[in-house]
Design a protein around this motif. Structure first.
Motif, PDB file in Angstrom:
ATOM      1  N   LEU A  68      21.308   1.933   8.698  1.00 41.70           N
ATOM      2  CA  LEU A  68      22.222   2.754   7.907  1.00 41.70           C
ATOM      3  C   LEU A  68      23.507   2.008   7.542  1.00 41.70           C
ATOM      4  O   LEU A  68      24.164   2.359   6.567  1.00 41.70           O
ATOM      5  CB  LEU A  68      22.545   4.053   8.633  1.00 41.70           C
ATOM      6  CG  LEU A  68      21.377   5.034   8.772  1.00 41.70           C
ATOM      7  CD1 LEU A  68      21.820   6.275   9.536  1.00 41.70           C
ATOM      8  CD2 LEU A  68      20.800   5.409   7.423  1.00 41.70           C
ATOM      9  N   SER A  69      23.840   0.986   8.316  1.00 42.31           N
ATOM     10  CA  SER A  69      25.047   0.220   7.984  1.00 42.31           C
ATOM     11  C   SER A  69      24.863  -0.583   6.696  1.00 42.31           C
ATOM     12  O   SER A  69      25.840  -0.921   6.036  1.00 42.31           O
ATOM     13  CB  SER A  69      25.442  -0.696   9.141  1.00 42.31           C
ATOM     14  OG  SER A  69      24.534  -1.770   9.272  1.00 42.31           O
ATOM     15  N   VAL A  70      23.606  -0.867   6.327  1.00 41.89           N
ATOM     16  CA  VAL A  70      23.354  -1.620   5.097  1.00 41.89           C
ATOM     17  C   VAL A  70      22.727  -0.772   3.992  1.00 41.89           C
ATOM     18  O   VAL A  70      22.704  -1.196   2.840  1.00 41.89           O
ATOM     19  CB  VAL A  70      22.475  -2.866   5.352  1.00 41.89           C
ATOM     20  CG1 VAL A  70      23.187  -3.852   6.246  1.00 41.89           C
ATOM     21  CG2 VAL A  70      21.121  -2.492   5.912  1.00 41.89           C
ATOM     22  N   CYS A  71      22.220   0.392   4.337  1.00 42.80           N
ATOM     23  CA  CYS A  71      21.556   1.259   3.352  1.00 42.80           C
ATOM     24  C   CYS A  71      22.447   2.426   2.968  1.00 42.80           C
ATOM     25  O   CYS A  71      22.916   3.159   3.833  1.00 42.80           O
ATOM     26  CB  CYS A  71      20.251   1.806   3.920  1.00 42.80           C
ATOM     27  SG  CYS A  71      19.019   0.566   4.237  1.00 42.80           S
ATOM     28  N   ASP A  76      17.617   1.760  -1.117  1.00 40.70           N
ATOM     29  CA  ASP A  76      17.995   0.681  -0.210  1.00 40.70           C
ATOM     30  C   ASP A  76      17.102   0.691   1.026  1.00 40.70           C
ATOM     31  O   ASP A  76      16.661  -0.350   1.501  1.00 40.70           O
ATOM     32  CB  ASP A  76      19.446   0.823   0.257  1.00 40.70           C
ATOM     33  CG  ASP A  76      20.465   0.632  -0.843  1.00 40.70           C
ATOM     34  OD1 ASP A  76      20.117   0.093  -1.908  1.00 40.70           O
ATOM     35  OD2 ASP A  76      21.629   1.047  -0.630  1.00 40.70           O
ATOM     36  N   LEU A  77      16.840   1.883   1.530  1.00 45.21           N
ATOM     37  CA  LEU A  77      16.030   2.030   2.730  1.00 45.21           C
ATOM     38  C   LEU A  77      14.615   1.512   2.493  1.00 45.21           C
ATOM     39  O   LEU A  77      14.066   0.795   3.324  1.00 45.21           O
ATOM     40  CB  LEU A  77      15.998   3.493   3.168  1.00 45.21           C
ATOM     41  CG  LEU A  77      15.184   3.801   4.419  1.00 45.21           C
ATOM     42  CD1 LEU A  77      15.718   3.055   5.627  1.00 45.21           C
ATOM     43  CD2 LEU A  77      15.191   5.295   4.683  1.00 45.21           C
ATOM     44  N   TYR A  78      14.029   1.823   1.365  1.00 46.24           N
ATOM     45  CA  TYR A  78      12.684   1.342   1.061  1.00 46.24           C
ATOM     46  C   TYR A  78      12.651  -0.181   1.009  1.00 46.24           C
ATOM     47  O   TYR A  78      11.695  -0.804   1.468  1.00 46.24           O
ATOM     48  CB  TYR A  78      12.159   1.950  -0.234  1.00 46.24           C
ATOM     49  CG  TYR A  78      11.817   3.408  -0.099  1.00 46.24           C
ATOM     50  CD1 TYR A  78      11.098   3.887   0.999  1.00 46.24           C
ATOM     51  CD2 TYR A  78      12.209   4.326  -1.046  1.00 46.24           C
ATOM     52  CE1 TYR A  78      10.790   5.225   1.135  1.00 46.24           C
ATOM     53  CE2 TYR A  78      11.907   5.676  -0.922  1.00 46.24           C
ATOM     54  CZ  TYR A  78      11.197   6.114   0.171  1.00 46.24           C
ATOM     55  OH  TYR A  78      10.895   7.440   0.298  1.00 46.24           O
ATOM     56  N   TYR A  79      13.689  -0.775   0.456  1.00 44.69           N
ATOM     57  CA  TYR A  79      13.766  -2.232   0.402  1.00 44.69           C
ATOM     58  C   TYR A  79      13.782  -2.811   1.821  1.00 44.69           C
ATOM     59  O   TYR A  79      13.049  -3.748   2.129  1.00 44.69           O
ATOM     60  CB  TYR A  79      15.002  -2.672  -0.380  1.00 44.69           C
ATOM     61  CG  TYR A  79      15.199  -4.159  -0.403  1.00 44.69           C
ATOM     62  CD1 TYR A  79      14.429  -4.962  -1.228  1.00 44.69           C
ATOM     63  CD2 TYR A  79      16.139  -4.766   0.424  1.00 44.69           C
ATOM     64  CE1 TYR A  79      14.581  -6.345  -1.239  1.00 44.69           C
ATOM     65  CE2 TYR A  79      16.300  -6.137   0.429  1.00 44.69           C
ATOM     66  CZ  TYR A  79      15.527  -6.912  -0.406  1.00 44.69           C
ATOM     67  OH  TYR A  79      15.686  -8.278  -0.399  1.00 44.69           O
ATOM     68  N   VAL A  80      14.600  -2.255   2.688  1.00 47.36           N
ATOM     69  CA  VAL A  80      14.705  -2.724   4.072  1.00 47.36           C
ATOM     70  C   VAL A  80      13.369  -2.542   4.787  1.00 47.36           C
ATOM     71  O   VAL A  80      12.914  -3.422   5.525  1.00 47.36           O
ATOM     72  CB  VAL A  80      15.843  -1.992   4.822  1.00 47.36           C
ATOM     73  CG1 VAL A  80      15.784  -2.251   6.312  1.00 47.36           C
ATOM     74  CG2 VAL A  80      17.193  -2.413   4.270  1.00 47.36           C
ATOM     75  N   LEU A  81      12.710  -1.400   4.568  1.00 49.38           N
ATOM     76  CA  LEU A  81      11.425  -1.154   5.220  1.00 49.38           C
ATOM     77  C   LEU A  81      10.350  -2.119   4.722  1.00 49.38           C
ATOM     78  O   LEU A  81       9.518  -2.576   5.511  1.00 49.38           O
ATOM     79  CB  LEU A  81      10.987   0.294   5.000  1.00 49.38           C
ATOM     80  CG  LEU A  81      11.826   1.344   5.722  1.00 49.38           C
ATOM     81  CD1 LEU A  81      11.362   2.742   5.344  1.00 49.38           C
ATOM     82  CD2 LEU A  81      11.789   1.153   7.232  1.00 49.38           C
TER      83      LEU A  81
END
Length: 101
Positions: A68-71, A76-81
Motif C-alpha cells: 500500500l505504500s507504493v500502490c 497499481d496493485l495489479y502491476y505489483v501483483l
C-alpha cells in the motif's frame, strides 16, 4: 461518508478488523470526529478493496503495508501483483533446476 458500522457492511470487513487496520495504519479513516467516531469515504473504500484482495492472497500485515505504500489504485496493485507473480515463477524455475542437479 460512512461510520464504521456502515463501512463494515459495504466492505464486508468486520468492525474489529477495521479497528485493527486503523491501529496498524493500514486503513486509517479519512475523518475522526470529536466523539472518536471513525468516518470513511470513497477513497477509503478503494483501499479496503485492495486490502481484501491482498488478504485473499494470504499477504501478511507487513506485506500489505509495503504494497500500500507504493500502490495508490487498483491498477497499481495489479502491476505489483504481476511483478510478484513473475518473481515467484522465476523462483520456482530456479528451485526446479537446483533440484535436478
Amino acid at each position: 461518508m460512512y461510520k464504521i458500522g456502515e463501512f463494515s457492511k459495504i466492505t464486508g470487513m468486520k468492525v474489529k478488523a477495521l479497528r485493527y487496520y486503523d491501529e496498524q495504519e493500514i486503513l486509517v479513516p479519512s475523518t475522526r470526529c470529536e466523539n472518536s467516531y471513525r468516518i470513511y469515504n470513497e477513497q477509503d473504500f478503494e483501499k479496503a478493496r485492495m486490502i481484501k484482495l491482498l488478504r485473499s492472497f494470504e499477504f501478511s500485515i507487513s506485506e500489505i503495508k509495503d504494497v500500500l505504500s507504493v500502490c495508490k489504485s487498483i491498477d497499481d496493485l495489479y502491476y505489483v501483483l504481476r511483478e510478484k507473480q513473475e518473481m515467484i515463477k522465476q523462483y520456482i524455475l530456479g528451485e526446479k533446476k537446483r533440484r535436478k542437479n
